[in-house]
Structures are given as C-alpha cells and as structure tokens.
Design an enzyme around this catalytic site. Structure first.
Site, PDB file in Angstrom:
ATOM      1  N   THR A   1      94.929   4.506   0.385  1.00  0.00           N
ATOM      2  CA  THR A   1      96.010   4.233  -0.562  1.00  0.00           C
ATOM      3  C   THR A   1      97.223   5.098  -0.243  1.00  0.00           C
ATOM      4  OG1 THR A   1      94.277   3.860  -2.207  1.00  0.00           O
ATOM      5  CG2 THR A   1      96.532   4.024  -3.021  1.00  0.00           C
TER       6      THR A   1
ATOM      7  N   TYR B   1      83.557   8.838   4.958  1.00  0.00           N
ATOM      8  CA  TYR B   1      84.364   7.808   4.310  1.00  0.00           C
ATOM      9  C   TYR B   1      84.082   6.480   5.014  1.00  0.00           C
ATOM     10  CZ  TYR B   1      88.666   5.347   2.824  1.00  0.00           C
ATOM     11  OH  TYR B   1      89.576   4.437   2.339  1.00  0.00           O
TER      12      TYR B   1
ATOM     13  N   LYS C   1      81.963   8.714   0.494  1.00  0.00           N
ATOM     14  CA  LYS C   1      82.848   7.832  -0.250  1.00  0.00           C
ATOM     15  C   LYS C   1      82.713   6.473   0.392  1.00  0.00           C
ATOM     16  CE  LYS C   1      87.278   6.045  -1.005  1.00  0.00           C
ATOM     17  NZ  LYS C   1      88.729   6.051  -0.810  1.00  0.00           N
TER      18      LYS C   1
END
Lengths: 280, 280, 280, 280
Positions: free
Chosen positions: B54, B142, B170
């Site tokens: 993001t 991730y 994550k």
C-alpha cells in the site's frame, strides 16, 4: 450466528455428496448404496446429495444417474431431504432430469454450470434462467469454477432476485469473501435463499460467518465430525468448532491429496468399513 | 478464541500499511506523513507498517525507503510498534536494510519474497534463510502471491521451525485454509510466532479462526472499524464482528476496485480529510 | 520473407541480452564484461542488450545499471547497436535513465511495463505515453507477461501509431499469433517499427513468419547458432532454419530448466569457457 | 518441408471439425449435414472430423453422436478419410464408441482426455493406454488444455512409443514449441505418427515448421483458404502461405470472438449460405 433470522424453508446442515458405490464390474451397486445411505443418516447427516462431483456424475450414463437418484430417494424415505445433481449434456435434457427428480420427490435439484466450454456470465445466466422458468422443482446453483464455467457473484445475485425457483447456491470455490458478498446482496430480499459450501477446508469459518450448511465430501467418511462442527457453530461454541475444523482439515487434506479425486474419499470410506468399489 | 494461549511476544492487532504521502512534485511529504501517523495512532491502530505494498515501496528509491521508515519510527516514538518493509533489489541490500531498520528500533522487519522472477520454493527458502542468519532484528515473512514469488505453507513452516529470528507471517493471499494449516504446523512448536492477514475481505473470519491480527490497507482509512473488528473478536462478540466485517468488505471492495491499486485507498483517505497526494 | 519490404531503420538480427558478469563478491566484473562483449561481437551477434531479464537488471542498483550500460556502449564502440534496458522504480527515474542512455549513444532503450503491481492496459498505455513524450531516444516496448504487467496487442498498436519515438517491440510471450496481429496492425502505417522476439523456443518460426529479429538469451551461449538461424531464414533456407531450431530448442530447454533463471544460461556460458560468476 | 520424409500412413492435410447442423427444434438435421459434407469435400477439405469441439459433441447424447458419425461416414463414401470424435462419459463407453466407429469404417478416432475433473499425467496416460489396448481402430490423441485435462509432451511421447494403435495427435493448444518437442521425440521412432494442429491462428507457421496438417474450425467456413495454405506450404511458397495466414487469422479472430464458441463459426457458415441452425 451472524446470519439474519433463519427462514424455515432454507436448506440447512450438512448434506452428503455421496460416493456412488460400484461393484467389481463397475456397475452401480444399488444394495451397497442403500446400506450406505442408511449409515449416513444414522450418523446424522442432514441430507443426501447424489450425482455430485464426489459421486462422479459425469462418468455415469443419463440412465444410471436417474437410477442413482431413485435409489437414494427411495431408501431415504423422507428421513432427510435429497438434493439431486441434475446436470445433463444440454439444457433440454437438464430440464428433463429436473422434472424426473421433482416427480421422485427430491427437496431440490443442484445444477452445475455448463462445463467443457467456458461460458460467459451472460450465457451462464441465460442457461439457468431457462431452467428456472421450465421446472416445477426448486433449484440450487452449483458453482465449482475448478471444473465448470464459473457462476460469479453478480450472476448468482441476478438469478436469486429474478427467479423464485432458484432457492440456493452450493459454492465449492472456497471463496469466503464471495460468500459474504452474496449473502449481503441476496438475504435482505430472499430470506429463504440457502448458502451452502462445498469446500470442507473452510467449513467452520464459513458456518461461523453465517452460511446455512455444507455439502461436503468428508461428511461421507466422517459424518459425525461434520455434524459436530455444524452443531458447535449453531450452539455458539466457536472455539470447539475451530478445534474440530483442524481435525477435519487434516482429514480433508489427506483424502484430497490421495490419487485422483475422489479416490481418497473412497479410501476414507474403506477405512470406515465401506467398500464402495474403485469408482469409474 | 481458538488460538492457543497467546504469547506476550506475538505481534497482535491491526497494523496499518500506511500510504506514503507525496507532494505535488511526487516527493515524500514528511510533514504530512508525521501528521498521518499521529492520526492513525489516535484512532487506535496497533502499529505502523511503512514500505508495504500500500505504501508503494517499489516506486521509491532505496534512500527514500530508509527515510520513510526513519520518519515513521521517529514520529511513532514508541507509542506503537513499527513493522518496516525491508525488501530491496537483492539479498545483500535487503540485509543491509534490515540492519538499518533494526538500528532505528523497529519491532520487526517484513520481507516479501523476491519478485519479477518467479522463484521456486527452494530458492525462496534459501533467500529467507540467508536473511535470518544475517540479521539482528526480528523478521516477518510477507506472502503476497499476486505480486511476488509465493512462500508456500511448507516453506513458511520450515522457516518458522528452523529460524528463531523469523517470528511471523503476513499473508495477503486471503487463503484461510492455508492459515489454518500454518497455525496447525507451527504453533505447537513456536508459541511466539505471529499470524497476520493482509486480506481485509476476510479479516473477521481470519481473526475468529485464531490469527493474531492484520496489516490491512483499509485501516489507513477507517482505523476505527478495523480496530472494532479486532476488539469484537477478542471479546467473543462474533455476531458483531461479522456485522462489522460486512461494512468493511463494502469499503474494501469500493477502494480496491477504484483505479490502480492503491489509488482507491488514497481516495478513501481523502474522504477522511487526508490529502496524501497522487502517489507515484 | 513474408514481412513487407524492410525499412533501413528497423532493428534487425539477433541482439544478446547479455548476462552480467559478477566477481566472487557479487560485484559487476567490468573486465570480464568487456571481454564477453568482444567475444559476442566476434561470434556474430547483431547487437547487445544490457539490463535485460537475463542480465538480472532488477537485482542491481540504479547506479550499477548505469555503469553496465556505459561499459557495454564503450566496449562495443559502435561495432553493433546497443539496446539498453532502462526500467527503473518509477516513471520519472525511468525517463532519467532513458536520457542517460541516449546521451551514451545507445541505438534505443527497452522498457518493460511496470511490475510487482499488475497494471491495467490503460495504465500501461499512460506509462509508455509519458515516457515517449519525455525522451530524446528511441524506445522499444518490452512485453514479458510472465514477469511484468502485460502490454497487450491493442496497447502496442495504439502506442506504435501514436508515438513516433516508440520504434519497436521486444515480445517474450512466445505468442506467435499475437506477433502476426501486431504486424498486421502496425506495419502498414509504421514501416520502421521493429518486431523482436525474446522467446528462443520459437525463434525460427517467428523469423519465418516475418519478424525482424530476436533478443535471445541463448545467443549469449551459442551466438553462432542463433546467427545461423537468422541468416538461414533471411536466405530463404527454411528447412535448414528449422533443423537449426531443433538444436536451439534442445539447448534452450536444457538451460531454462536448470536452477533458477538465468542460472542455466550462466552454466551454458561456462561450458563455452566463460566464468561469469554466480549471479546475484 | 522440414519434417522427415513423409510416411504414406500419416493423416495429412486439413480435416474439418464440422459443425453439427440442427433444425429449429434442436434436432440433428441429417439432410443438411449430408449436403454440408458434400460441399466441404467439393471445396477441397482433406477429411471430416465429426464430434469435435466445434461439433459440440458434449451437447449431444451418446446415441446422437453415433448417428452423426454414421451419417458423415455414409455421405463421405470413402472420398476423404473420417476422423471420429469418440470421447464418452467413461473409459468403457469410449472404448465401445471406438469399436462402433471402427466398424463404420473411419480412418481413426480422436479421443480427448477426460474433462471436468483435472487428471494427473499418470491418470491421462493410464486412460489412453487402456483404450489403445482395447480397440481395433487407430487412435489420435486430442489435446485441448483449455477445456480438458492436458496431455503433456512427455505423456504424448510415452504413448506414441508404447502404443502402435495411437497414430497421431491433434493439438489445439497452439503451442508451437511443444509441437517441435513432440516431433523431435517421436518422429525418429514413429515415422507414421501424425501431428495435426487445431489452432487456426498459427496454422501456416505450424505447417511450415513441419506438422502434417490441421483440424481447423475455419475450414468449415473457408475451406478454400485453409486448403490453399496447406498447398502453399507443401509447394514451398512460404511468403504466399504467410499472406494467406494473415487472412485466415482475421477471419478466425472474428469468428472466435463472436458470442459463445462455436456461435461465430455458425455465423461464418451462414455467410457462406449455410444455415446450420443455432446449435445446442
């Protein structure tokens, strides 16, 4: 749970997409099928679902498929509802199968979107619209994008709002957010519409999220466990449901990973004492 | 909830993968970033996560990425933990970034698997092994298979059991069964290992299923709502959590569907009064 | 062959996307790079293409990428054209790289579509439009949908017809019908536009179908063979070209299947006597 | 061309996977089918291929499929060979169909890999092995990974070298390098094995690369053009073949893009004066 108030007409609980027992020559073993249906009902399944993907519907002839449903309906004898897989080679024959199963007294038919060719959303919508307008039996949509043309969220929603004869969706994609999207779009206007998952790996989370039930291959092997998960969620015992889900997931992974689908589920049934044959 | 007893070292709650504010010339707007960090903390986020997807980490230079983390750490001033995205062009530079962020005082770094080339599981395992052996800061994996080489369940499990420096994952795949598989394999041996989801569309079901928290783009726009979901689940208010999830899903769908990612989240922030610029 | 009359400005023949030699510490080995460039030119390659995927451009720093192009241009000394990979982290830095490489005297730059994020066709179009309007050097589009946002047939056509600065496409998809579609749409209006394939497995069929040349990793290992294929097709010796293609395919399959890309091509170069190091 | 010396037993040229004409009630229109077969043969097709994907085989009943082949064989009357699509619901019924078509006098049957379920390579190998050992008619493999379980290069090669009854492959993947790989592996040991493409978009390049022919939906609409391409390549007129390929590609793209497959080909036939009905 987080679903809106339940509606009495909804299909709920765990329905078994039963394996089709075959004998050594590969013929449908009707005797074994009757015994297996009894066992499943005694172990607490909430319904039967002959001619599903687990039942290898595509590998039987149209005549065999009719006979399989007839035997299951007959043996079930009203103890639990029957959801009959009714997909045939084209729309006319699918409609004829729906008529036949309706006359046999099934609770509803389940119709997968056309497969082999990958149809557009509009063609899928047209296909189910024609069926819904032609039949006198309740219809559930069967979405299994792994194997057949997908029925996307928008198409399910359109069909649910347009066709009262379409009364539910069995979704085997395992896509939980899409389940939420469909429930958000449909439930406010169709309190009688059922949401069922065919993806055992997320059964408990789906139920906790508010769906009505499942049509799960594992329920043909460990009906006690899938029933327990459904009952745990219904009672609000979330922690227990999740612990049970871990057990189910391990079994599901073992069976889905063994040979070609649904070989692993036949092996699982064998471990429970059921020799259902080698399949087609 | 259904997780094992929580461990004090776990990263929990909702960490915001913050948008990187830029000015009219496209430069990092440090002043705005500081104000935005304050607002997020005041609204109840449990941590900051600069240089995530993001945050458009790939569109900034290595120098800018260092500066972004420095500003966030400085402004946060220990109020909440910082998880710093540390992926660089190659393993040596990634390790250097880990050192730098560790020295700045982040709680942990988050490292995405190599992207552009699609690496095998073995190469992904080797990559993270080299990092874990070289750094003095805690590392979270991730996994975002949409954009980068996947870190599959088996690889996550191997890394978790082999490398104490790797303290969490994550996962932005949204695959709930895979989350269950990882928790089943890792938690019995690593009670300190954190499971975080980056897929907002299934945040509540994931939390109910027992994960520790999320790093969710929507939390940069509606931090009150993502916090509320986390708190609802923690308190056992499952129905409330699911009702809140429906609200979050509608917002998430609107923002993810607007323009190119993460344009919709910038638009969402603007609706909350934050002009964070047009992005890179 | 079946192309329209050739245009003198087109980039033709086989350009080598050269491996970047590194020393034991992983640093760019400039001396080895110069020797390797000489060898390739002596063996008949029609051009050099530093900072391609085979050159692992994403694993080097912006400074290293500049230096690599500088060394190749310097060593080439005008003997063959240089096509320089110019993709950087964002559009501004890509434009800056284009300026730098133009000033160095490259024949053109090659720019891959943005990667990591998967952009829409419109965003890809906007990206290349901004570059084309900002630079003074010829630009070739680099389509490699395996690794980066695809540049679809319609977008290539729009860009070719709108932007005179865009003078060719290097397509690594291996999609021969798409090559035909692009040539059909573009050549009648842009006789100077070059079509190059990066997919060695169909080099001869692509050349026979009328494309201008290739940028092929195998040409860094067996430049004699890729040159021979190009010359065979140019002379109309189709049978010979196809026999040579079978040899190339076997080599390509062996090298692409070895380890992680481009490890197999490093191994291939080693078999030719070139120790180019272990890569990044 | 670049194939090895041709073998007299090979199936060569362009065989038409003919549309199945239906009347206003959706019944097979046998009269129209006979007229259409005559027209195709008069226009120069090298064979007929009833019950292909273009013929919508999955949408007809087993009885209808038998009748369709019977009509085509009868009307063809030995003028050109017939390749009959013989896939049925399971291996036993597929074998029965092979027997039936063999008795009718077809040149060979074409059998697609099982569809709906996605089978492993080993299961695909076992399926075709069982068929090849049970039948008295020549068998061609039909690979169409878009719609059915893929038959990969290694599996085709194994089957070709193990089963003399398997005498060719119809490949609709459009993957030219895979065609080369199969020809390289099989031709040295099976000079009688035929390689046919079902992907019209690369017909000329495939023929130039040395395959034996095609089974192309466009040949049911523009049989003159597909014949011309085959003859051009056979004569070594590569430039002419490629010019014709551009024409074919434009027609193919228009027809494949219209409605649901094979609607566009029905529309194309209508433009040639053939009302073949609306399909199933």
């Amino acid at each position: 749970m987080s679903s809106l108030t339940e509606h009495p007409n909804r299909i709920t609980g765990i329905l078994t997409p039963n394996i089709t027992p075959v004998d050594a020559e590969g013929r449908v073993d009707e005797e074994r099928l009757r015994e297996y249906v009894d066992w499943l009902i005694q172990r607490g399944v909430d319904g039967l679902y002959p001619n599903g993907s687990t039942g290898e519907f595509v590998r039987f002839t149209p005549q065999e498929r009719r006979r399989i449903v007839q035997v299951v309906v007959d043996q079930t004898a009203g103890r639990v509802p029957v959801l009959a897989g009714a997909a045939e080679a084209n729309v006319e024959e699918t409609i004829a199968a729906c008529h036949a199963y309706g006359a046999m007294g099934v609770r509803a038919v389940a119709v997968v979107a056309p497969f082999y060719y990958q149809l557009s959303s509009d063609a899928v919508h047209a296909y189910f619209t024609q069926i819904a307008r032609s039949v006198d039996v309740d219809v559930t949509l069967y979405n299994i994008p792994m194997f057949a043309s997908p029925i996307d969220v928008e198409t399910v929603t359109r069909l649910a709002l347009e066709q009262p004869r379409i009364i539910g969706i069995k979704d085997s994609s395992g896509d939980l957010p899409n389940m939420l999207r469909m429930m958000a779009a449909i439930r406010p206007q169709r309190a009688d519409f059922s949401f069922l998952t065919g993806w055992d790996a997320s059964l408990a989370p789906m139920l906790i999220a508010g769906i009505d039930g499942g049509t799960n291959a594992t329920s043909g092997v460990v009906p006690e466990l899938t029933r327990a998960i459904h009952r745990s969620v219904r009672e609000g015992s979330i922690d227990r449901a999740m612990r049970q889900q871990y057990d189910l997931l391990a079994l599901f992974d073992a069976m889905i990973g063994l040979g070609e689908f649904p070989d692993g589920f036949r092996a699982g049934a064998r471990a429970r004492g059921w020799n259902l044959g080698d399949g087609r």
